[in-house]
Design a protein around this motif. Structure first.
Motif, mmCIF file in Angstrom:
data_model
loop_
_atom_site.group_PDB
_atom_site.id
_atom_site.type_symbol
_atom_site.label_atom_id
_atom_site.label_comp_id
_atom_site.label_asym_id
_atom_site.label_seq_id
_atom_site.Cartn_x
_atom_site.Cartn_y
_atom_site.Cartn_z
ATOM 1 N N THR A 65 0.855 -1.183 0.000
ATOM 2 C CA THR A 65 0.000 0.000 0.000
ATOM 3 C C THR A 65 0.885 1.225 0.000
ATOM 4 O O THR A 65 1.694 1.418 0.900
ATOM 5 C CB THR A 65 -0.934 0.007 1.219
ATOM 6 O OG1 THR A 65 -1.780 -1.140 1.149
ATOM 7 C CG2 THR A 65 -1.785 1.252 1.260
ATOM 8 N N SER A 66 0.732 2.074 -1.029
ATOM 9 C CA SER A 66 1.543 3.281 -1.157
ATOM 10 C C SER A 66 0.882 4.489 -0.520
ATOM 11 O O SER A 66 1.554 5.389 -0.024
ATOM 12 C CB SER A 66 1.786 3.596 -2.634
ATOM 13 O OG SER A 66 2.370 2.492 -3.269
ATOM 14 N N TYR A 67 -0.445 4.526 -0.547
ATOM 15 C CA TYR A 67 -1.199 5.659 -0.002
ATOM 16 C C TYR A 67 -2.532 5.152 0.494
ATOM 17 O O TYR A 67 -3.159 4.292 -0.132
ATOM 18 C CB TYR A 67 -1.407 6.729 -1.072
ATOM 19 C CG TYR A 67 -2.254 7.883 -0.587
ATOM 20 C CD1 TYR A 67 -1.698 8.884 0.192
ATOM 21 C CD2 TYR A 67 -3.604 7.946 -0.881
ATOM 22 C CE1 TYR A 67 -2.458 9.933 0.658
ATOM 23 C CE2 TYR A 67 -4.385 8.993 -0.425
ATOM 24 C CZ TYR A 67 -3.809 9.977 0.341
ATOM 25 O OH TYR A 67 -4.571 11.009 0.819
ATOM 26 N N LEU A 68 -2.981 5.695 1.628
ATOM 27 C CA LEU A 68 -4.245 5.271 2.203
ATOM 28 C C LEU A 68 -4.858 6.427 2.959
ATOM 29 O O LEU A 68 -4.177 7.072 3.768
ATOM 30 C CB LEU A 68 -4.013 4.081 3.137
ATOM 31 C CG LEU A 68 -5.203 3.549 3.909
ATOM 32 C CD1 LEU A 68 -6.218 2.925 2.959
ATOM 33 C CD2 LEU A 68 -4.742 2.528 4.931
ATOM 34 N N ASP A 69 -6.114 6.749 2.671
ATOM 35 C CA ASP A 69 -6.856 7.703 3.493
ATOM 36 C C ASP A 69 -8.276 7.169 3.638
ATOM 37 O O ASP A 69 -8.532 6.002 3.353
ATOM 38 C CB ASP A 69 -6.789 9.124 2.935
ATOM 39 C CG ASP A 69 -7.498 9.313 1.607
ATOM 40 O OD1 ASP A 69 -8.324 8.463 1.222
ATOM 41 O OD2 ASP A 69 -7.235 10.329 0.946
ATOM 42 N N GLU A 70 -9.202 7.996 4.088
ATOM 43 C CA GLU A 70 -10.556 7.523 4.357
ATOM 44 C C GLU A 70 -11.315 7.143 3.095
ATOM 45 O O GLU A 70 -12.277 6.389 3.156
ATOM 46 C CB GLU A 70 -11.326 8.590 5.131
ATOM 47 C CG GLU A 70 -10.777 8.812 6.514
ATOM 48 C CD GLU A 70 -11.491 9.931 7.251
ATOM 49 O OE1 GLU A 70 -12.458 10.502 6.711
ATOM 50 O OE2 GLU A 70 -11.068 10.238 8.364
ATOM 51 N N GLU A 71 -10.904 7.637 1.932
ATOM 52 C CA GLU A 71 -11.636 7.375 0.698
ATOM 53 C C GLU A 71 -10.850 6.612 -0.362
ATOM 54 O O GLU A 71 -11.440 5.949 -1.195
ATOM 55 C CB GLU A 71 -12.109 8.695 0.082
ATOM 56 C CG GLU A 71 -13.107 9.425 0.942
ATOM 57 C CD GLU A 71 -13.584 10.703 0.290
ATOM 58 O OE1 GLU A 71 -13.438 10.844 -0.938
ATOM 59 O OE2 GLU A 71 -14.095 11.561 1.013
ATOM 60 N N PHE A 109 -8.205 2.036 -5.364
ATOM 61 C CA PHE A 109 -9.537 1.696 -4.884
ATOM 62 C C PHE A 109 -10.148 2.918 -4.216
ATOM 63 O O PHE A 109 -9.459 3.648 -3.515
ATOM 64 C CB PHE A 109 -9.471 0.548 -3.859
ATOM 65 C CG PHE A 109 -8.931 -0.720 -4.435
ATOM 66 C CD1 PHE A 109 -9.779 -1.598 -5.104
ATOM 67 C CD2 PHE A 109 -7.593 -1.046 -4.305
ATOM 68 C CE1 PHE A 109 -9.273 -2.771 -5.632
ATOM 69 C CE2 PHE A 109 -7.093 -2.216 -4.827
ATOM 70 C CZ PHE A 109 -7.932 -3.084 -5.491
ATOM 71 N N ARG A 110 -11.446 3.135 -4.465
ATOM 72 C CA ARG A 110 -12.160 4.262 -3.869
ATOM 73 C C ARG A 110 -13.357 3.737 -3.110
ATOM 74 O O ARG A 110 -14.121 2.913 -3.615
ATOM 75 C CB ARG A 110 -12.626 5.235 -4.944
ATOM 76 C CG ARG A 110 -13.273 6.471 -4.396
ATOM 77 C CD ARG A 110 -13.608 7.438 -5.498
ATOM 78 N NE ARG A 110 -14.591 6.910 -6.429
ATOM 79 C CZ ARG A 110 -15.909 7.117 -6.326
ATOM 80 N NH1 ARG A 110 -16.389 7.821 -5.341
ATOM 81 N NH2 ARG A 110 -16.715 6.607 -7.230
ATOM 82 N N ARG A 111 -13.519 4.202 -1.876
ATOM 83 C CA ARG A 111 -14.646 3.801 -1.044
ATOM 84 C C ARG A 111 -15.878 4.594 -1.456
ATOM 85 O O ARG A 111 -15.807 5.787 -1.686
ATOM 86 C CB ARG A 111 -14.349 4.061 0.417
ATOM 87 C CG ARG A 111 -15.446 3.597 1.346
ATOM 88 C CD ARG A 111 -15.109 3.891 2.755
ATOM 89 N NE ARG A 111 -13.964 3.084 3.119
ATOM 90 C CZ ARG A 111 -13.662 2.735 4.344
ATOM 91 N NH1 ARG A 111 -14.395 3.155 5.348
ATOM 92 N NH2 ARG A 111 -12.609 2.001 4.590
ATOM 93 N N GLU A 112 -17.011 3.916 -1.560
ATOM 94 C CA GLU A 112 -18.258 4.601 -1.908
ATOM 95 C C GLU A 112 -19.175 4.658 -0.709
ATOM 96 O O GLU A 112 -19.153 3.852 0.136
ATOM 97 C CB GLU A 112 -18.973 3.887 -3.041
ATOM 98 C CG GLU A 112 -18.214 3.989 -4.325
ATOM 99 C CD GLU A 112 -18.979 3.393 -5.501
ATOM 100 O OE1 GLU A 112 -20.162 2.989 -5.311
ATOM 101 O OE2 GLU A 112 -18.412 3.323 -6.578
#
Length: 56
Positions: free
Chosen positions: A33-39, A53-56
C-alpha cells in the motif's frame, strides 16, 4: 500495515505491522500500500501493477 490518523491525530506514527502467513498461502501475490486515506487506497502488486480503490 500502517495506521493513519488514529483517533483523529495526525502526528502519531506506529511501527510496521508484520503478519505471518501460513506456508500454503505464501504463493499468493504480494501487495504494497503506497497511499491510504478515508476514501482512497493506492497500492502496487508484486508484478508492478498499480491499483487504485475508492470507497463509496
Amino acid at each position: 500495515m500502517q495506521a493513519t490518523k488514529p483517533f483523529g491525530m495526525e502526528s502519531w506514527s506506529f511501527p510496521e505491522l508484520k503478519i505471518p502467513v501460513l506456508e500454503f498461502l505464501r504463493n499468493q501475490a504480494e501487495w504494497t500500500t503506497s497511499y491510504l486515506d478515508e476514501e482512497i487506497r493506492v497500492g502496487r502488486g508484486a508484478t508492478g501493477n498499480l491499483f487504485v480503490f475508492r470507497r463509496e
